[in-house]
Design a protein around this motif. Sequence first.
Motif, short mmCIF file in Angstrom:
data_model
loop_
_atom_site.label_atom_id
_atom_site.label_comp_id
_atom_site.label_asym_id
_atom_site.label_seq_id
_atom_site.Cartn_x
_atom_site.Cartn_y
_atom_site.Cartn_z
N LEU A 1 44.85 -13.71 -93.63
CA LEU A 1 46.02 -14.53 -93.87
C LEU A 1 46.52 -15.14 -92.81
N LEU A 2 46.41 -14.81 -91.63
CA LEU A 2 47.07 -15.42 -90.44
C LEU A 2 45.76 -16.77 -90.03
N PHE A 3 44.65 -16.40 -90.07
CA PHE A 3 43.60 -17.38 -89.30
C PHE A 3 42.50 -17.98 -90.36
N GLY B 1 61.07 -20.00 -96.55
CA GLY B 1 59.95 -20.88 -96.15
C GLY B 1 60.19 -22.40 -96.12
N MET B 2 61.24 -22.78 -97.14
CA MET B 2 61.75 -24.30 -96.81
C MET B 2 62.31 -24.53 -95.50
N THR B 3 63.02 -23.71 -95.07
CA THR B 3 63.66 -23.91 -93.64
C THR B 3 62.60 -24.06 -92.68
N LEU C 1 54.79 -17.97 -93.78
CA LEU C 1 53.45 -18.18 -93.41
C LEU C 1 52.75 -19.33 -93.91
N TRP C 2 53.16 -19.39 -95.14
CA TRP C 2 52.35 -20.49 -96.14
C TRP C 2 53.02 -21.91 -95.99
#
Length: 468
Positions: A71-73, A315-317, A363-364
């Motif tokens: 998920l991270l990399f 996430g938008m922020t 994250l996304w």
Amino acid sequence: MASWFRLATALLPLAAARKYDVTARQSSTTVTVNLDQKYQTIDGFGCSEAFQRAVQMSKLSEAKQQYTLDLLFNTTSGAGLSILRNGIGSSPDMSSDHMVSIQPKSPGGPSSTPQYVWDGSDNKQLWVSQEAMKRGVRTFYADAWSAPGYMKTNGNDANGGSLCGVGGATCSSGDWRQAYADYLVQYVKYYQEANVTITHLGFLNEPELTTSYASMRSSGSQAADFIKVLGPTLEKANLSVGIACCDAEGWSSQAGMLGQLASVDQYISTITAHSYTSSPGSPMNTRHHVWQTEAADLNGAWQGAFFSSGGPGDGMTWANNIHTAIVNANASAYLYWIGAQTGTTNSKLIRLDGDNVTPSKRLWAFGQFSRSARPGAVRVGATGAPSGLRTASFLNVDGSVAVVFINGGTGAVSVQVKTTGGAAFAAAGATAFVTDNTRDFEEMTVSFSNAAASVSIPGRSIASVILR
């Protein structure tokens, strides 16, 4: 008469459809990417697993460990983060969430033979680094929150205090600047022996702040006093690692330190700042790459949505925060505080709870930038975006062109993306990906004709269009 009426009636839907298509094309806005209008080079996007957060990740089952690391990399199934920020330990033990030092006890004095201790783990940060490398990460930023306590004026790695030997910080034990430089060099060498190359090295974290955990006070001139020693020490050790300074608590604070660093400018590779007391809003006056190395909604209750209320955990922020830093402040990198950890706040991108792993839309949001603008990309100009649609454009090392759109409105916006300049570039196709409340970097429909891509950017989303 009746047959003419039937014919006219049959043609009405076709006429209506044709009129709708024309209207759709007319309402589409053309965004032109100017490949000759170049700005800063992008080093990447990332996070940290310092203060034993890597230990928390290591306690997951093997399958969930790999899922979290992906998920991270991972650049095809995850966010594709390309920078990992490790914490260089200064504490005598690993109690609480302390980062243990590679020299827990004083060797006796600044000129005494060092007594280094390497456990091959580094609070599990070495393991995360090696796993990140498997997924393509090549930029590793090792940063110390403090020198070990015996090297400081207060005798403690926590609660502030300054490095013995810098201006205004004298200690009965002597000048510890060279010993601290040697200490940092040894840390880099331990990673090198484990086939992980530390590319950036920092020796301060929020130097204007005194905290109950590892912290060390420093002014810009005091930082320069130490860099005068660290720079030549790295050169003597034949290490090509770049010196980063100084991870001030806010963007403005770091900008205010630049003048005091002028005397050691030749040793510095990267200027680093956080976003807690002030956020990136305009470029710093420096020739160096500038990174935003720590930001987070530290105390807000866990928020997984892309858009909920426009709050600090959405996430938008964070999509907008990254955009502003990259486009308005010319930042070359943007890092969130923690990648994955336990707890119920937004201080991380991924929440760990037992063996449950829950990614946030933060994250996304990072992934939309990190998978679109790869390390070495150059930000380029773009014009024509309608009001309410933010754009950031990049020319990647592989020749692809990426445009990241943020649509803050509720309605979809149709755009056509084309390029100008860059004599060697001629787009032959395009792909597009979107993140919103229901999708995570999901491929979406894009049409391509005459070297231009046409796509509809959904309301309240972040989307990337990549021309190849």
